[in-house]
Structures are given as structure tokens and as C-alpha cells.
Design a protein around this motif. Structure first.
Motif, short mmCIF file in Angstrom:
data_model
loop_
_atom_site.label_atom_id
_atom_site.label_comp_id
_atom_site.label_asym_id
_atom_site.label_seq_id
_atom_site.Cartn_x
_atom_site.Cartn_y
_atom_site.Cartn_z
N SER A 81 0.93 -1.23 0.06
CA SER A 81 -0.01 0.13 -0.02
C SER A 81 0.85 1.41 -0.06
O SER A 81 0.68 2.21 -0.75
CB SER A 81 -1.10 -0.06 1.17
OG SER A 81 -1.72 -1.04 1.09
N MET A 85 0.65 3.49 -3.14
CA MET A 85 -0.05 5.03 -2.80
C MET A 85 0.87 5.73 -1.92
O MET A 85 1.01 5.49 -0.60
CB MET A 85 -1.08 4.75 -2.02
CG MET A 85 -2.32 3.91 -3.04
SD MET A 85 -3.91 3.97 -2.18
CE MET A 85 -3.65 2.39 -1.20
N TYR A 87 1.09 8.57 -0.56
CA TYR A 87 0.27 9.24 0.35
C TYR A 87 0.37 8.55 1.76
O TYR A 87 0.18 9.27 3.07
CB TYR A 87 -0.94 9.89 0.11
CG TYR A 87 -2.04 9.10 0.24
CD1 TYR A 87 -2.98 8.61 1.15
CD2 TYR A 87 -2.49 8.14 -0.98
CE1 TYR A 87 -3.85 7.89 1.30
CE2 TYR A 87 -3.45 7.28 -1.21
CZ TYR A 87 -4.32 6.99 0.03
OH TYR A 87 -5.37 6.11 0.20
N ASP A 100 -0.49 13.59 -4.05
CA ASP A 100 -0.69 12.37 -4.22
C ASP A 100 -2.19 11.95 -3.80
O ASP A 100 -2.80 11.50 -4.69
CB ASP A 100 0.19 11.37 -3.61
CG ASP A 100 -0.12 9.89 -4.11
OD1 ASP A 100 -0.02 9.59 -5.29
OD2 ASP A 100 -0.43 9.23 -3.27
N LEU A 101 -2.47 12.41 -2.62
CA LEU A 101 -3.71 11.87 -2.21
C LEU A 101 -5.01 12.87 -2.88
O LEU A 101 -5.87 12.10 -3.43
CB LEU A 101 -4.20 12.31 -0.55
CG LEU A 101 -5.42 12.20 0.06
CD1 LEU A 101 -5.70 10.74 -0.21
CD2 LEU A 101 -5.47 12.67 1.30
N SER A 103 -4.98 14.15 -5.98
CA SER A 103 -5.07 13.44 -7.26
C SER A 103 -5.78 12.35 -7.50
O SER A 103 -6.49 11.66 -8.36
CB SER A 103 -3.61 13.15 -7.80
OG SER A 103 -2.90 11.95 -7.31
N ARG A 104 -5.84 11.53 -6.23
CA ARG A 104 -6.65 10.20 -6.36
C ARG A 104 -8.23 10.27 -6.00
O ARG A 104 -9.16 9.57 -6.15
CB ARG A 104 -6.23 9.19 -5.35
CG ARG A 104 -4.77 8.86 -5.57
CD ARG A 104 -4.17 7.96 -4.59
NE ARG A 104 -2.82 7.84 -4.71
CZ ARG A 104 -2.00 6.51 -5.59
NH1 ARG A 104 -3.10 5.81 -6.13
NH2 ARG A 104 -0.87 6.48 -5.86
N MET A 105 -8.47 11.47 -5.42
CA MET A 105 -9.99 11.94 -4.99
C MET A 105 -10.71 12.44 -6.08
O MET A 105 -10.35 12.95 -6.99
CB MET A 105 -9.74 13.06 -3.91
CG MET A 105 -9.20 12.59 -2.80
SD MET A 105 -8.79 13.61 -1.63
CE MET A 105 -10.44 14.44 -1.14
N THR A 106 -12.17 11.87 -6.13
CA THR A 106 -12.94 12.30 -7.25
C THR A 106 -13.52 13.51 -6.61
O THR A 106 -13.13 14.23 -5.46
CB THR A 106 -14.31 11.20 -7.03
OG1 THR A 106 -14.91 11.28 -5.78
CG2 THR A 106 -13.88 10.11 -7.25
N ARG A 123 -12.06 3.93 0.49
CA ARG A 123 -11.31 3.31 -0.48
C ARG A 123 -9.82 3.70 -0.30
O ARG A 123 -8.88 3.11 -0.90
CB ARG A 123 -11.98 3.56 -1.90
CG ARG A 123 -12.04 4.94 -2.12
CD ARG A 123 -12.46 4.96 -3.83
NE ARG A 123 -12.24 6.47 -4.14
CZ ARG A 123 -11.11 6.71 -4.98
NH1 ARG A 123 -10.23 5.84 -5.34
NH2 ARG A 123 -10.86 8.02 -5.61
N LEU A 124 -9.65 5.26 0.05
CA LEU A 124 -8.37 5.77 0.26
C LEU A 124 -7.84 5.71 1.68
O LEU A 124 -7.08 6.49 2.06
CB LEU A 124 -8.50 7.24 -0.03
CG LEU A 124 -8.72 7.18 -1.64
CD1 LEU A 124 -8.80 8.92 -2.11
CD2 LEU A 124 -7.83 6.56 -2.49
#
Length: 215
Positions: A81, A85, A87, A100-101, A103-106, A123-124
Motif C-alpha cells: 500500500s 499509494m 500518500y 498524491d492523495l 490526485s486520487r480523490m473524485t 477506498r483511500l
């Protein structure tokens, strides 16, 4: 380092191996469990004891292997993980992890963080958090706490070291209350670690009505 569960299982396994090899008889003499007995009844009883010890030893081995495999699997997942990932990797710079975090969020997930009751993002691995806590002149709305004078009165002292000492007390009590909430299994409004204070605005117009909250 081995964790406590791993060491407990290892100790249990070692103890059972040692007990399986030797046992005290009724006179306190150490004898070999596999030594033949002249008395058939005693022999049958000893065989039963050996059978039970074999079962216990087998169960200990199974538990030992399960804990070992589970621990290895969890450690492997954590490593994966952190690598997959960034972050989640505390060794990286904060700015790198934040970027990084995000960039992964909707878009919906980002919007859910714009309120004091920030929503969890499972999920994060982002937990829910409430940003609303107050400590204008002491920890507020969170049970018993030390209460200090209103900020405008504190400002009138012109004693910066004294105000600093007050802030240390407020911060210590706030941390203690947060830890109590976490131990109780929750962290709701007025139980966080960030505080909407002090208000450092200068009191310019008495018509505002809350001048006592300013310095």
C-alpha cells in the motif's frame, strides 16, 4: 520486531514441545513419556495423556502457523500500500503526500471534505473527522475544563509569556480530551485536535457585538 501475539504463540508452542517430551510422575520424578509401564491401567492412562498432549501440540502448531502467515500477509499488504499509494508513506514530504492523495480523490470526495464534518473515504483509507472544536479561552463544549478570561481581558495584560502559559494548558487539556474520545471509540464535534481560535482580529467597532472575543 515480533509482535505480542506472535511471541505468545511461539512461547505456547515451545512449552508444549517441552511438556510433550517430559512429564513429572506422581512422585515428582521426571520420566520419559514413552517409557513402558508394568501396570496396564497406568499405561492406558498415560497413553490417553499422550494423545491429549499430541492434540494440544497440534493445535498450538496450527495457531502458530496462522499467526505467522497472517502477520506476514498484513506486513506485505502494508508495504504494498505504501509503495502503490505514496500518500500512505510517512517518510515522504508532506507536500508530496498531499498532492498524491488529492490526485486520487473524485470531485464528490473533495467536496465532502469542505465541511467541518469531513466524510470518510474508505477506498483511500481516509477516516471521517470533525474539524469543529473551540478553545477561545479554554477548551469549550467538551466537558469540564480550565476557564480563562475572555481574550480582550487577556490582551489587556500585555503579558505575552502569561498568554503562552495559558495556551500550553489549553493544548494539554485538549489533547487529553481527544485521547479520551479516541479510547471511547469516537471523535465527534468538539473532540478533535484543531481549534477555531483564538480570534486575533482587532476590536475596531463595538457595534459588532462580539468584541470580547478579540485581542
Amino acid at each position: 520486531m515480533l509482535d505480542r501475539d506472535f511471541l505468545s504463540c511461539y512461547t505456547l508452542l515451545f512449552a508444549q514441545l517441552n511438556r510433550f517430551r517430559r512429564i513429572h510422575n506422581s512422585t515428582g520424578v521426571i520420566v520419559d513419556e514413552w517409557a513402558p509401564s508394568d501396570d496396564e491401567a497406568s499405561s492406558a492412562k498415560r497413553n490417553k495423556e499422550i494423545f491429549m498432549r499430541v492434540r494440544l501440540l497440534s493445535a498450538s502448531i496450527v495457531v502458530f502457523l496462522i499467526v505467522s502467515c497472517t502477520r506476514t500477509h498484513v506486513m506485505g499488504q502494508a508495504s504494498y500500500s505504501a509503495a502503490a499509494m505514496p500518500y500512505l508513506n510517512p517518510s515522504l514530504p508532506v507536500e508530496t503526500r498531499v498532492n498524491d492523495l488529492i490526485s486520487r480523490m473524485t470531485l464528490e470526495e473533495k467536496a465532502s471534505q469542505l465541511v467541518n464534518q469531513a466524510r470518510a473515504i474508505p477506498r483511500l483509507h481516509v477516516p471521517a473527522y470533525d474539524w469543529w472544536s473551540e478553545a477561545l479561552h479554554g477548551v469549550a463544549r467538551a466537558g469540564t475544563a480550565t476557564v480563562f478570561p475572555e481574550p480582550i481581558g487577556l490582551a489587556a495584560t500585555f503579558d505575552a509569556p502569561l498568554i503562552y502559559d495559558m495556551a500550553v494548558v489549553v493544548g494539554t487539556e485538549a489533547r487529553a480530551k481527544h485521547n479520551q474520545a479516541i479510547r471511547a471509540g469516537h471523535s465527534d464535534i468538539m473532540e478533535g485536535l484543531d481549534f477555531w481560535s483564538p480570534n486575533i482580529n482587532i476590536f475596531r467597532d463595538p457595534r459588532w457585538g462580539r468584541g470580547q472575543e478579540t485581542y
